[in-house]
Design a protein around this motif. Structure first.
Motif, PDB file in Angstrom:
ATOM      1  N   ILE A   1       4.838  36.420  84.264  1.00 28.57           N
ATOM      2  CA  ILE A   1       4.910  37.559  85.186  1.00 28.57           C
ATOM      3  C   ILE A   1       3.575  38.283  85.247  1.00 28.57           C
ATOM      4  CG2 ILE A   1       5.983  39.823  85.555  1.00 28.57           C
ATOM      5  CD1 ILE A   1       8.592  38.580  84.525  1.00 28.57           C
ATOM      6  N   ARG A   2       2.910  38.440  84.111  1.00 28.08           N
ATOM      7  CA  ARG A   2       1.588  39.088  84.107  1.00 28.08           C
ATOM      8  C   ARG A   2       0.578  38.291  84.929  1.00 28.08           C
ATOM      9  NH1 ARG A   2       1.445  40.352  77.807  1.00 28.08           N
ATOM     10  NH2 ARG A   2       2.971  42.024  77.797  1.00 28.08           N
ATOM     11  N   ILE A   3       0.633  36.979  84.816  1.00 29.64           N
ATOM     12  CA  ILE A   3      -0.282  36.143  85.603  1.00 29.64           C
ATOM     13  C   ILE A   3       0.017  36.298  87.087  1.00 29.64           C
ATOM     14  CG2 ILE A   3      -0.884  33.746  86.135  1.00 29.64           C
ATOM     15  CD1 ILE A   3      -0.517  33.184  83.113  1.00 29.64           C
ATOM     16  N   ALA A   4       1.299  36.298  87.427  1.00 30.54           N
ATOM     17  CA  ALA A   4       1.676  36.481  88.838  1.00 30.54           C
ATOM     18  C   ALA A   4       1.234  37.847  89.352  1.00 30.54           C
ATOM     19  CB  ALA A   4       3.179  36.310  89.004  1.00 30.54           C
ATOM     20  N   LEU A   5       1.369  38.877  88.534  1.00 25.04           N
ATOM     21  CA  LEU A   5       0.929  40.210  88.945  1.00 25.04           C
ATOM     22  C   LEU A   5      -0.591  40.255  89.102  1.00 25.04           C
ATOM     23  CD1 LEU A   5       3.251  42.514  86.813  1.00 25.04           C
ATOM     24  CD2 LEU A   5       3.379  42.046  89.264  1.00 25.04           C
ATOM     25  N   GLY A   6      -1.303  39.549  88.256  1.00 26.61           N
ATOM     26  CA  GLY A   6      -2.753  39.470  88.412  1.00 26.61           C
ATOM     27  C   GLY A   6      -3.145  38.791  89.710  1.00 26.61           C
ATOM     28  N   PHE A   7      -2.431  37.722  90.061  1.00 26.96           N
ATOM     29  CA  PHE A   7      -2.679  37.046  91.330  1.00 26.96           C
ATOM     30  C   PHE A   7      -2.386  37.978  92.499  1.00 26.96           C
ATOM     31  CE2 PHE A   7      -1.388  34.081  94.741  1.00 26.96           C
ATOM     32  CZ  PHE A   7      -2.602  33.430  94.891  1.00 26.96           C
ATOM     33  N   LEU A   8      -1.307  38.738  92.395  1.00 22.39           N
ATOM     34  CA  LEU A   8      -0.999  39.716  93.444  1.00 22.39           C
ATOM     35  C   LEU A   8      -2.087  40.786  93.529  1.00 22.39           C
ATOM     36  CD1 LEU A   8       2.856  40.170  92.985  1.00 22.39           C
ATOM     37  CD2 LEU A   8       1.658  39.008  94.847  1.00 22.39           C
TER      38      LEU A   8
END
Length: 134
Positions: free
Chosen positions: A77-84
């Motif tokens: 989830i943190r990686i996805a939030l970073g991508f966002l």
């Protein structure tokens, strides 16, 4: 002169798109290398029993670690939030670019304001999501 401005505008749009694509690719590569398992020869040699060494040697390449599934999900989830966050940065740059190139045209300024407003709303959602995950 006026035609040159439009030619420059198209070139800047292409450059902005290229920068956003490169930033996204760099983030994906950084995330991929960040998730790579750490390999250490000492971790295998430090175990006492032969069976434990064999299990450890098999578990690590297969990805079977002793890490809790909640921690793995939180990392994803943190990686996805970073991508966002990278997408958000591109949207803010795009909104600012639209505003600068509007040249006083109220319709284009309105479009730029909507893009920036939606980007700020997205920023708030991303920050709140990060707080929940952390």
């Amino acid at each position: 002169m006026f035609i040159r401005i439009f030619q420059d505008r198209e070139r800047v749009q292409k450059n902005l798109l290229s920068v956003c694509v490169l930033a996204a690719a760099a983030f994906v590569l950084a995330a991929a290398f960040g998730l790579a398992p750490k390999v250490s020869a000492q971790s295998i040699a430090a175990t006492s029993s032969e069976l434990q060494r064999g299990l450890t040697g098999i578990q690590e390449p297969l990805g079977a670690t002793n890490v809790d599934i909640r921690i793995i999900v939180a990392r994803i989830i943190r990686i996805a939030l970073g991508f966002l966050g990278i997408i958000l940065l591109c949207l803010i740059l795009y909104g600012g670019y639209l505003w600068m190139m509007a040249g006083g045209n109220e319709e284009q300024i309105g479009t730029a304001k909507r893009v920036l407003t939606n980007a700020v709303i997205g920023l708030i959602i991303i920050i709140l999501s990060y707080i929940i995950v952390t």
